[in-house]
Write a protein that holds these residues in place. Structure first.
Motif, PDB file in Angstrom:
ATOM      1  N   LEU A 169      -6.216 -14.061   9.284  1.00 55.23           N
ATOM      2  CA  LEU A 169      -7.188 -13.701   8.244  1.00 55.23           C
ATOM      3  C   LEU A 169      -7.665 -12.263   8.404  1.00 55.23           C
ATOM      4  N   VAL A 170      -7.807 -11.828   9.646  1.00 53.74           N
ATOM      5  CA  VAL A 170      -8.188 -10.429   9.878  1.00 53.74           C
ATOM      6  C   VAL A 170      -7.101  -9.486   9.352  1.00 53.74           C
ATOM      7  N   VAL A 171      -5.842  -9.844   9.603  1.00 57.56           N
ATOM      8  CA  VAL A 171      -4.744  -9.025   9.104  1.00 57.56           C
ATOM      9  C   VAL A 171      -4.692  -9.070   7.577  1.00 57.56           C
ATOM     10  N   VAL A 172      -5.020 -10.220   6.992  1.00 57.18           N
ATOM     11  CA  VAL A 172      -5.093 -10.312   5.528  1.00 57.18           C
ATOM     12  C   VAL A 172      -6.127  -9.326   4.986  1.00 57.18           C
ATOM     13  N   GLY A 173      -7.274  -9.246   5.651  1.00 57.95           N
ATOM     14  CA  GLY A 173      -8.286  -8.274   5.239  1.00 57.95           C
ATOM     15  C   GLY A 173      -7.787  -6.848   5.355  1.00 57.95           C
ATOM     16  N   LEU A 174      -7.057  -6.550   6.443  1.00 56.47           N
ATOM     17  CA  LEU A 174      -6.501  -5.205   6.611  1.00 56.47           C
ATOM     18  C   LEU A 174      -5.495  -4.886   5.511  1.00 56.47           C
ATOM     19  N   LEU A 175      -4.626  -5.836   5.189  1.00 53.34           N
ATOM     20  CA  LEU A 175      -3.621  -5.598   4.150  1.00 53.34           C
ATOM     21  C   LEU A 175      -4.261  -5.480   2.771  1.00 53.34           C
ATOM     22  N   THR A 176      -5.312  -6.248   2.530  1.00 55.74           N
ATOM     23  CA  THR A 176      -6.012  -6.133   1.240  1.00 55.74           C
ATOM     24  C   THR A 176      -6.618  -4.744   1.084  1.00 55.74           C
ATOM     25  N   ALA A 177      -7.231  -4.250   2.149  1.00 55.10           N
ATOM     26  CA  ALA A 177      -7.780  -2.891   2.102  1.00 55.10           C
ATOM     27  C   ALA A 177      -6.664  -1.864   1.922  1.00 55.10           C
ATOM     28  N   VAL A 180     -12.545 -16.803   2.975  1.00 55.12           N
ATOM     29  CA  VAL A 180     -12.634 -15.873   1.843  1.00 55.12           C
ATOM     30  C   VAL A 180     -13.685 -14.808   2.116  1.00 55.12           C
ATOM     31  N   GLY A 181     -14.824 -15.212   2.671  1.00 57.61           N
ATOM     32  CA  GLY A 181     -15.871 -14.236   2.967  1.00 57.61           C
ATOM     33  C   GLY A 181     -15.436 -13.212   3.989  1.00 57.61           C
ATOM     34  N   LEU A 182     -14.712 -13.658   5.022  1.00 54.57           N
ATOM     35  CA  LEU A 182     -14.238 -12.726   6.042  1.00 54.57           C
ATOM     36  C   LEU A 182     -13.291 -11.694   5.447  1.00 54.57           C
ATOM     37  N   VAL A 183     -12.336 -12.162   4.647  1.00 57.57           N
ATOM     38  CA  VAL A 183     -11.365 -11.243   4.042  1.00 57.57           C
ATOM     39  C   VAL A 183     -12.063 -10.279   3.083  1.00 57.57           C
ATOM     40  N   PHE A 184     -12.977 -10.791   2.285  1.00 59.12           N
ATOM     41  CA  PHE A 184     -13.669  -9.946   1.310  1.00 59.12           C
ATOM     42  C   PHE A 184     -14.490  -8.866   2.005  1.00 59.12           C
ATOM     43  N   LEU A 185     -15.299  -9.263   2.975  1.00 60.55           N
ATOM     44  CA  LEU A 185     -16.162  -8.293   3.655  1.00 60.55           C
ATOM     45  C   LEU A 185     -15.347  -7.284   4.455  1.00 60.55           C
ATOM     46  N   LEU A 186     -14.286  -7.741   5.105  1.00 56.11           N
ATOM     47  CA  LEU A 186     -13.473  -6.836   5.912  1.00 56.11           C
ATOM     48  C   LEU A 186     -12.756  -5.815   5.037  1.00 56.11           C
ATOM     49  N   SER A 187     -12.180  -6.259   3.930  1.00 60.00           N
ATOM     50  CA  SER A 187     -11.460  -5.328   3.050  1.00 60.00           C
ATOM     51  C   SER A 187     -12.402  -4.321   2.405  1.00 60.00           C
ATOM     52  N   ILE A 188     -13.536  -4.785   1.921  1.00 59.07           N
ATOM     53  CA  ILE A 188     -14.499  -3.862   1.309  1.00 59.07           C
ATOM     54  C   ILE A 188     -15.049  -2.902   2.357  1.00 59.07           C
ATOM     55  N   GLY A 189     -15.307  -3.414   3.566  1.00 58.95           N
ATOM     56  CA  GLY A 189     -15.833  -2.543   4.620  1.00 58.95           C
ATOM     57  C   GLY A 189     -14.856  -1.454   5.022  1.00 58.95           C
ATOM     58  N   LEU A 190     -13.553  -1.760   4.998  1.00 50.37           N
ATOM     59  CA  LEU A 190     -12.562  -0.751   5.365  1.00 50.37           C
ATOM     60  C   LEU A 190     -12.371   0.292   4.269  1.00 50.37           C
ATOM     61  N   VAL A 191     -12.552  -0.091   3.019  1.00 52.48           N
ATOM     62  CA  VAL A 191     -12.387   0.847   1.905  1.00 52.48           C
ATOM     63  C   VAL A 191     -13.638   1.682   1.693  1.00 52.48           C
ATOM     64  N   LEU A 192     -14.791   1.163   2.101  1.00 52.29           N
ATOM     65  CA  LEU A 192     -16.068   1.827   1.836  1.00 52.29           C
ATOM     66  C   LEU A 192     -16.136   3.269   2.357  1.00 52.29           C
ATOM     67  N   PRO A 193     -15.657   3.587   3.570  1.00 52.05           N
ATOM     68  CA  PRO A 193     -15.729   4.990   4.013  1.00 52.05           C
ATOM     69  C   PRO A 193     -15.000   5.951   3.081  1.00 52.05           C
ATOM     70  N   TRP A 194     -13.859   5.521   2.524  1.00 54.86           N
ATOM     71  CA  TRP A 194     -13.155   6.395   1.591  1.00 54.86           C
ATOM     72  C   TRP A 194     -13.940   6.579   0.294  1.00 54.86           C
ATOM     73  N   LEU A 195     -14.572   5.522  -0.183  1.00 53.97           N
ATOM     74  CA  LEU A 195     -15.386   5.638  -1.395  1.00 53.97           C
ATOM     75  C   LEU A 195     -16.582   6.547  -1.155  1.00 53.97           C
ATOM     76  N   ILE A 196     -17.169   6.463   0.028  1.00 51.16           N
ATOM     77  CA  ILE A 196     -18.292   7.353   0.359  1.00 51.16           C
ATOM     78  C   ILE A 196     -17.809   8.798   0.411  1.00 51.16           C
ATOM     79  N   ARG A 197     -16.611   9.016   0.944  1.00 46.93           N
ATOM     80  CA  ARG A 197     -16.048  10.372   0.957  1.00 46.93           C
ATOM     81  C   ARG A 197     -15.915  10.901  -0.464  1.00 46.93           C
ATOM     82  N   ASN A 198     -15.388  10.081  -1.378  1.00 43.66           N
ATOM     83  CA  ASN A 198     -15.270  10.516  -2.771  1.00 43.66           C
ATOM     84  C   ASN A 198     -16.637  10.828  -3.369  1.00 43.66           C
TER      85      ASN A 198
END
Length: 595
Positions: free
Chosen positions: A218-226, A258-276
């Motif tokens: 599931l952790v890897v699923v979150g990484l791949l989703t991000a 589902v919560g783990l994957v959602f939070l992990l993927s959003i958390g990994l993408v968030l730094p890039w969105l903050i950069r933008n």
């Protein structure tokens, strides 16, 4: 010694030896078809987005910063609204594309330090365009094939897995994606790997208990989703099929999964969105303005050329609504229905009316359809996403082949031998479009308007800190490593750009502008590029300082290069296409320049 050799031979005929040999044969199968396309069809980069991503990857490899040498007038307006001033003497932050593919390409991109000679830059460009970018696309395509093969073994049997791999490997759209030079092969691989891993993560037995290994999955699923989100912003929609598959397979642990994957993927993408947000003032930078491409307000991508775009909702909402209504009809009628082409895709659509014996196959089918429908809807907003419908093609091929195999098994009059011939015929039918395209047509020419020696030449005569304005800035940025400004909507905007601090030393016009329809694009009172028509007629307005020029390339004489002073010492250095020579422009008595 003989016993050792005999043991080695026996090992090749059973167990892991058979697996290794089969794996080698499948790699050879995919590589042979892709190699055939490379040697007969690939002639270099022909797409503007491929050149744009390549020059961003080179900048990332050289200085470690996600920057671009392509400056669009719209960028000036966006940066004005942000908190950081725009650099007018060199590369600027890239605020349009997602970072995953340029970052991956930068890892293998040959890079030259900024102080290196021009010949070294040229050598790196040739290496990357001929041997790095296409090879990366091929490797990603082969990796996708192996993930597809593993998913077929996991859900069905070896025959379905093998046929699915072969059908996927000979599909024409797969070959086009592999050699497009864009991030599409990466997105296809990431989506296929993500779906396969979601199918693998399942509860253990009747207790619906998720094992430690499954939690790691599931952790890897979150990484791949991000990673999917960072390969293309539109692939944030993958959260829907991921949540559907996990919700159906993880039993009473579905909500934590589902919560783990959602939070992990959003958390990994968030730094890039903050950069933008820090750079441009918007989470996705300039990417949302793609909804105005090919709309009632702007033809093509003309919004990128606007210094002050129309942003009032009284203009935007009607234009976007009309574009979406037209785009939905086109996508559903043409692209969505004919996705990938071939009989196997038709089998997939028919499989929607059939229920497989295993529930997880049905979950995979409907989850993929939901993601496909959602992506098709997004294509109505941004038509450049149409080719990204192919991210679901591997799963579509697998389910189509599986349905055909099940259908043949239920036909009592079809024996085992006939089933093999029918599946083999399916592979050949899928390969026909690719074979006709590969063996019956010549490679697509990049010229016009892209002629690498000319783009390199006009960029090379600019001084350090200067920019060049052109209608193909991605070409001069890639081949010449020069800061290039996209031709603004009006001639007068060049002066506005100069007042912002850009030192525009030259103007390079190609067929990208001159090949537009004469009345609707150039001459009529409502034409979007009417102000540029005098320059195409080789008459420079008095307000512009570009009174010296050349017609390029030598022999073709259909591209125009204007500068504020004579920057060439000898015409012998010009890129040659044919025998005729060029003459420099001279200043006319009325202050304009004529060739």
């Amino acid at each position: 010694m003989s016993y050792g050799l005999q043991d080695w031979v026996n090992g090749l005929s059973e167990g892991k030896g058979v697996t290794v040999i089969r794996g080698f044969l499948w790699v050879a199968f995919l590589a042979s078809f892709l190699g055939l396309h490379y040697f007969t069809q690939y002639g270099g980069l022909t797409r503007s987005d491929a050149m744009d991503q390549a020059q961003v990857a080179r900048n990332l490899a050289m200085n470690g910063r996600f920057e671009t040498h392509v400056v669009r007038p719209l960028d000036c307006w966006i940066f004005d609204r942000g908190s950081k001033p725009l650099n007018t003497s060199g590369a600027i932050p890239e605020i349009r594309m997602a970072p995953a593919y340029p970052w991956l390409l930068s890892l293998v991109m040959p890079s030259t330090p900024p102080t290196a000679a021009a010949m070294a830059v040229r050598r790196d460009v040739v290496r990357a365009e001929r041997h790095v970018i296409p090879v990366l696309g091929v490797l990603l395509t082969i990796a996708t094939g192996f993930v597809l093969f593993g998913l077929g073994l996991h859900l069905f049997d070896g025959r379905v897995a093998r046929v699915s791999l072969m059908v996927y490997g000979v599909t024409a759209s797969v070959h086009q994606a592999a050699f497009s030079g864009t991030g599409l092969p990466l997105s296809i691989f990431l989506v296929t790997a993500l779906i396969a891993l979601c199918v693998w993560v399942r509860p253990d037995g009747a207790s619906s208990r998720v094992s430690v290994m499954s939690w790691c999955g599931l952790v890897v699923v979150g990484l791949l989703t991000a990673a999917c989100m960072l390969s293309n912003y539109a692939l944030a929609l993958m959260l829907l099929p991921v949540c559907l598959i996990l919700g159906a397979s993880c039993g009473r642990y579905r909500w934590p999964a589902v919560g783990l994957v959602f939070l992990l993927s959003i958390g990994l993408v968030l730094p890039w969105l903050i950069r933008n947000l820090n750079v441009s003032g918007q989470l996705l930078g300039a990417a949302p303005f793609a909804t105005l491409h090919d709309s009632l307000l702007y033809a093509g991508a003309d919004v990128d050329r606007a210094m002050t775009p129309l942003t009032h909702r009284s203009y935007l909402l009607p234009a976007i609504r009309l574009k979406v209504l037209e785009g939905l009809g086109t996508t559903m009628d043409e692209h969505f229905r004919l996705l990938g082409g071939g009989l196997v895709v038709c089998c997939f659509w028919v499989s929607l009316f059939y229920r497989f014996d295993e529930d997880r196959v049905n979950v995979l089918k409907w989850s993929s359809v939901s993601g496909l429908l959602l992506l098709a809807g997004m294509c109505a907003f941004d038509r450049s996403l149409i080719e990204y419908l192919n991210v679901f093609l591997p799963v579509i091929v697998l389910l189509g082949v599986a349905f055909l195999a099940v259908f043949m098994e239920r036909l009592m009059f079809v024996d085992d031998g006939t089933r093999g011939y029918l599946l083999g015929s399916l592979v050949w039918l899928a390969a026909l479009p690719m074979l006709v395209q590969t063996l019956g047509t010549s490679p697509k020419a990049a010229y016009p308007p892209y002629y690498p020696p000319t783009a390199e030449y006009v960029a090379g005569v600019m001084d350090q800190g200067e920019s060049i304005a052109t209608d193909i800035p991605w070409a001069t940025a890639w081949y010449g490593n020069q800061t290039s400004i996209l031709l603004p909507a009006h001639v007068d905007d060049l002066q506005r750009l100069s007042e912002r601090g850009f030192s525009i030393g030259g103007l390079y016009l190609t067929q990208a502008l001159s090949d537009k329809p004469y009345m609707s694009g150039l001459a009529a009172s409502y034409a979007s590029d009417r102000s540029w028509l005098p320059l195409l007629n080789k008459q420079v307005p008095t307000a512009l300082p570009y009174v010296h020029g050349l017609v390029l390339p030598e022999g073709a004489r259909d591209q125009l290069f204007l500068t504020d002073r004579i920057r060439w010492e000898s015409l012998d250095e010009l890129p040659v296409v044919d025998a005729p020579t060029n003459a420099p422009a001279h200043a006319a008595s009325d202050g304009s320049a004529s060739l």
